[in-house]
Design a protein around this motif. Structure first.
Motif, PDB file in Angstrom:
ATOM      1  N   THR A   1       0.844  -1.193   0.000  1.00 38.75           N
ATOM      2  CA  THR A   1       0.000   0.000   0.000  1.00 38.75           C
ATOM      3  C   THR A   1       0.877   1.240   0.000  1.00 38.75           C
ATOM      4  O   THR A   1       1.658   1.462   0.926  1.00 38.75           O
TER       5      THR A   1
ATOM      6  N   ALA B   1       0.711   5.215   0.068  1.00 42.28           N
ATOM      7  CA  ALA B   1      -0.175   6.355   0.293  1.00 42.28           C
ATOM      8  C   ALA B   1       0.443   7.576  -0.345  1.00 42.28           C
ATOM      9  O   ALA B   1       1.620   7.856  -0.137  1.00 42.28           O
TER      10      ALA B   1
ATOM     11  N   LEU C   1      -3.241   4.669  -2.336  1.00 39.36           N
ATOM     12  CA  LEU C   1      -4.258   5.390  -1.573  1.00 39.36           C
ATOM     13  C   LEU C   1      -3.936   6.873  -1.627  1.00 39.36           C
ATOM     14  O   LEU C   1      -2.893   7.296  -1.144  1.00 39.36           O
TER      15      LEU C   1
ATOM     16  N   THR D   1      -4.807  10.558  -0.475  1.00 37.23           N
ATOM     17  CA  THR D   1      -5.560  11.173   0.602  1.00 37.23           C
ATOM     18  C   THR D   1      -4.832  12.394   1.139  1.00 37.23           C
ATOM     19  O   THR D   1      -3.671  12.637   0.833  1.00 37.23           O
TER      20      THR D   1
END
Lengths: 352, 382, 315
Positions: free
Chosen positions: A55, A57, A230, A232
């Motif tokens: 993952t 980010a 991800l 954000t």
């Protein structure tokens, strides 16, 4: 054109983690928009990579270029006014920017999927949820209507929508925000993609629902060994799920680090400022730390380091020379894996 | 500066560090203060009693008939003390924004009272309402839609003076507007610009300046920073805190971001489905929550610390918030509550200090609307 | 407490400095550009707008001072010399340039003199329609409730009557059909579209935060309506008005063609007259038709250009 696929065989999806190479590798990507006011340089040389099961980010404020990068990867950038003057987006070693539109279309949806912030506007309001979920199977795999519907129910079960079989014929507006986001996730997962790009997937949701959705996403990622990007602005969400983080500012990556490292000792003044400006329990009653000034206007990005007008550490060199991504090392010079910082004074920031 | 804060008690007069000198406001402010008895620091300035707002659901075009009602706010009560910040948190649809509109009299309450210095403002209209509005102002959530795009910044911030001409004499208004721009940290030279020439954070400063123009006592902030970038949020929060001290303001701070609410609030109320679930000081709510909903809410907030993610206990609620048009019987949270029993469906828990904590000198002894209230430290701070 | 205030104040000032520092160095040529200013920037470089604006300007001059364009009298008839005389294209701008009609009148002079009637009817109708329809729409949209219910139903009733048929019936009861009479007949049924557009626009604007903010300040209804709602709601009405101005000019010509239009010089009358001799002299009908088409087109193009400039989606 069409023979590319035959000459360079693509490794089959599931042995992805084995060969060690990254799933997606973005290299020196530039994106600009030509507007009436001038050329907006939204992305200026972004490099990042994601491996299967990992993952990443991408953290940034509005205008940092985090979403534009994702749109460029998905190939859903509006062109014009958008333009990609240089860069490579390698998916399993193949540069997607050099592919034909047809080849990219085949990858989109089936091998790279995207989850958007606003689930309501991403779903077609006049078609049932079951039809929209089943569409993926009918179009990409040529399934029959009946089989596609069964698949749709299975997917809805998988993303934990209660009474899936009963609700498969409902329309998007009949679901709550959290449930709609689950449907979006189900849709993204339908063809078991290797990479998912989630653009602010929980920003529009309430905290209690946000936790449910992030948990679900993390669980499914583990199950399918997918790569996840991800996107954000929420430092809390990032801390909960990310393996590694790329912090973006004014179209550039200013810092890259494994998640624990970044929160423990940021190596870029912008990251440090963001972390310091989160209200903390022991700071009650005191003034919050605030990064001074405003996010830059992308039409007129400051010269040198784009962060220099807001930076407490800025020196003369910061206004003249664009800092490259320096590899970050310990005080004694041993390199820290996966850490880079685009600051002339990264040493002082991390160790000082 | 002291001239602006009309209800300062003598010992509260802060040194004049600001450049703001609104000398002309002095006599005006005094005459207003003479009419309305000053409220001492810490005493209730706003008292909300059993406030309700039901939006009728109707059918038909010419002859409408009511087929139900959305109970957006369904009987809430709280006090706002002079000089404090009361935070109100809750998820979307809990009615917190409707509360803001009711307090501003932008919506008419279905039932209940809002006492401002002993006067029920929900019954006021016309001139009396206009007078009260001078003292209760609002900062809106979206800085992009809360400023009229066809007006200059000077006209926007100066509009309060057009509506309440007694606050500033006509010749003095431009100067006052420039001062207000300076107070909120904007260049006074921007007075002739239009809103779209500013960034979100700057626009929110303009909105705050408009709210300050009439020297209000209470400012109701409806999600004032949630539309702003992270790095700008802290600036605006700091500005609001500085202004509170400078002008002796009382805030009602409505937000869904629990960490910001904790930072700025003295007391916090937690709303769920049109009701107040729990209310107390920030320490009582954040460190000693007794209502299961508050506990779930707090535990769900992502903590910006990756080390916490392995050993943090999280209460993940199942399901969604029920529709406010058809709320569950008894306790409204029972459909998602892990503690729910038959009693919860039959009997509505009242917002009061729970029986088991009554008379105790513990931080858990604060008002909580749960039959089975018990302490649970979910943040891990204690 | 004093220290806190002080430091907070300093922070405020620092933020101010930073904000100023971040924005000031940017060269801002548009010092105080409003939304209309933005639209104007857009329009100036739009060739559709430029062409239509130049055409409309020319038509306005023609309507105001027709004598500048022709020395001939449109009512001067000389059957003996001019009966159905074909155009003399070499004699540019002279009375016989575009020939003579069946009554021996100069087609060119009549095409020029007809401009005034058409523009007056178009502009007059538009003004009446915008004022009346705008008022109805604004009241219905802003106050809602039973006011909206009544006004909207009345609007629907008027909308149900076919526009031209209604105007014909109305005009048929007049023998002396002057310009105000024609304007009245067209506006009588034309206001409904404006009312609807205005109503929708007002409903959108009245729920915006800045209107709420003005209410929170204690602003009265009149201030809210004229300072906040109207300036923000009027753009779509202006677009509709510009486009329908062209349509009203066309409608006037249609009525005149049917013999129910203006008494006096007008393109519609000439087209009608020209129809009688279409087999022998097509040019009599052709030139007023061209003028009419150009005028209607110019206004519709102008409306489209304004619509695009005001549409927030294009920026």
């Amino acid at each position: 054109m069409t023979t590319i696929e035959e000459t360079t065989p693509v490794p089959s999806p599931r042995d992805a983690g084995a060969d060690g190479g990254p799933l997606l590798d973005v290299r020196d990507l530039h994106v600009e928009f030509h507007t009436r006011e001038g050329v907006v340089k939204a992305v200026n040389g972004v490099n990042y990579s994601v491996a299967a099961g990992e993952t990443l980010a991408v953290l940034g404020e509005s205008g940092s270029g985090k979403s534009v990068t994702a749109q460029a990867i998905m190939g859903i950038l509006d062109m014009p006014p958008g333009k990609i003057p240089q860069g490579e987006i390698r998916f399993r070693g193949q540069d997607m920017l050099a592919m034909s539109a047809e080849e990219r279309r085949k990858i989109r949806g089936s091998r790279i999927a995207m989850i958007f912030q606003d689930a309501l506007s991403s779903l077609n309001p006049v078609l049932t949820v079951g039809y929209q979920l089943g569409e993926m199977f009918r179009v990409h795999q040529g399934m029959s209507k009946k089989d596609a519907k069964a698949k749709a129910i299975e997917l809805m079960d998988r993303v934990k929508i209660p009474a899936a079989a009963a609700r498969v014929n409902d329309y998007p507006h009949q679901f709550s925000g959290g449930m709609r986001q689950r449907i979006m996730i189900a849709m993204a997962l339908a063809l078991e993609p290797e990479l998912i790009i989630a653009d602010e997937p929980t920003t529009a949701l309430d905290v209690t629902v946000q936790a449910q959705v992030m948990d679900l996403l993390a669980e499914l990622q583990r199950e399918f060994n997918m790569g996840l990007i991800l996107i954000t602005h929420d430092l809390g969400v990032v801390a909960d799920v990310a393996d590694k983080i790329a912090v973006m500012y004014a179209g550039r990556i200013v810092e890259q680090a494994p998640v624990h490292e970044l929160y423990k000792r940021p190596a870029h003044p912008y990251t440090r400022g963001l972390l310091d400006s989160i209200p903390r329990l022991d700071q009650k009653g005191q003034e919050l730390y605030a990064i001074k000034g405003l996010p830059p206007n992308l039409l007129r990005v400051p010269s040198g380091c784009a962060f220099n007008p807001r930076c407490p550490k800025a020196q003369d060199i910061c206004t003249t020379e664009i800092p490259r991504l320096f590899p970050v090392t310990e005080q004694d010079g041993t390199p820290v894996t996966g850490r880079t910082s685009a600051c002339h004074f990264w040493k002082e920031t991390i160790h000082g | 500066m002291a001239e602006l804060s009309k209800n300062d008690e003598p010992q509260d007069v802060t040194p004049n560090v600001s450049k703001v000198e609104l000398a002309d406001a002095h006599s005006e402010a005094e005459s207003v203060a003479a009419v309305e008895a000053p409220v001492g620091r810490g005493e209730p300035i706003l008292q909300v009693r059993n406030l309700k707002k039901h939006f009728p659901l109707t059918q038909g075009i010419l002859f409408k008939r009511q087929i139900g009602a959305v109970k957006a706010v369904d009987g809430i009560s709280f006090d706002l003390h002079q000089g404090e910040t009361l935070g109100i948190v809750g998820e979307s649809g809990c009615g917190k924004s409707t509360v803001a509109k009711l307090l501003m009299n932008l919506e008419r309450a279905t039932a209940g009272e809002v006492f401002y210095k002993g006067q029920d403002i929900t019954k006021l209209s016309g001139r009396a309402l206009t007078a009260v509005r001078r003292n209760i102002q609002m900062v809106f959530q979206d800085p992009y839609t809360s400023l009229n795009p066809r007006m200059t910044v000077g006209d926007i911030i100066g509009e309060p003076f057009d509506i309440h001409p007694e606050v500033a004499p006509k010749g003095d208004r431009r100067r006052r507007v420039r001062e207000l721009l300076d107070v909120v940290g904007l260049n006074p030279e921007y007075i002739n610009r239009y809103p779209h020439q500013f960034s979100g954070g700057q626009r929110q400063r303009i909105g705050i300046a408009r709210g300050l123009a009439l020297n209000p006592e209470i400012i109701i902030c409806d999600e004032p920073v949630s539309a702003l970038d992270v790095s700008v949020q802290a600036q605006v929060i700091n500005l609001m805190e500085a202004l509170q001290d400078e002008f002796n303001l009382s805030y009602i701070f409505i937000a869904h971001d629990l960490s910001i609410v904790r930072h700025i609030s003295d007391r916090v109320g937690v709303m769920y489905l049109g009701r107040m679930a729990e209310i107390g000081t920030d320490e009582q709510i954040y460190e000693h929550p007794t209502h299961p909903y508050t506990q779930a809410l707090l535990s769900a907030v992502p903590v910006p610390d990756p080390d916490a993610r392995e050993h943090r206990e999280r209460i993940i609620l199942s399901g969604d918030v029920p529709s406010p048009a058809n709320p569950p019987s008894g306790c409204r949270f029972r459909t998602r509550c892990w503690k729910a029993q038959d009693k919860c469906a039959e009997q509505e828990p009242l917002l009061a200090v729970p029986e088991r904590f009554k008379g105790q000198d513990s931080p858990a002894a604060h008002e909580s609307a749960c039959h089975f209230a018990e302490e649970k430290d979910v943040v891990g701070a204690a | 407490m004093p220290e806190l205030t002080k430091s907070a104040d300093e922070a405020t000032k620092a933020a101010a400095g930073a904000a100023a520092g971040a924005t000031l160095p940017e060269p801002k040529p548009e010092k105080t550009r409003s939304l209309w200013g933005d639209a104007w920037q857009d329009l100036r470089t739009n060739w559709v707008f430029v062409v239509s604006a130049v055409l409309i300007l020319l038509l306005l001059v023609m309507a105001a001072w027709p004598g500048l364009f022709t020395g001939a009298d449109p009512n001067d008839k000389d059957l003996a010399n001019h009966y159905l005389q074909h155009p003399h294209y070499g004699n540019v701008f002279s009375a016989d340039w575009l020939g003579y009609d069946a009554q021996g009148r100069s087609v060119y002079a009549r095409a020029i003199y007809g401009t005034r009637a058409s523009l007056l009817v178009g502009a007059g109708t538009t003004v009446v329609v915008v004022l009346f329809g705008g008022l109805v729409g604004m009241l219905a949209g802003y106050f809602g409730g039973w006011i909206d219910a009544v006004l909207s139903r009345v609007t629907d009733m008027f909308m149900g009557i076919p526009f031209l048929l209604g105007a014909m019936v109305a005009l048929n009861s007049f023998t002396e059909r002057s310009i105000p009479v024609v304007i009245g007949a067209l506006a009588f049924l034309g206001w409904t579209q404006t009312a609807r557009v205005m109503r929708g626009s007002v409903i959108t604007v009245k729920s915006t935060d800045y209107v709420q903010a003005a209410k929170a300040l204690g602003a009265g209804t009149r201030r809210i309506l004229f300072r906040h709602v109207l300036p923000n709601a009027v753009a779509p009405v202006i677009v509709v008005a510009t486009i329908s101005l062209g349509i009203y000019i066309g409608a006037e010509a249609t009525l005149s063609f049917l013999g129910l239009g203006l008494n006096g010089v007008s393109w519609g009358n000439d087209i009608s007259d020209g129809g009688n001799s279409i087999r022998v002299a097509q040019f009599i009908m052709l030139y007023p038709s061209i003028m009419l088409s150009i005028t209607v087109l110019a206004f519709i193009m102008l409306g489209e250009a304004v619509r695009n400039a005001l549409d927030p989606k294009t920026r």
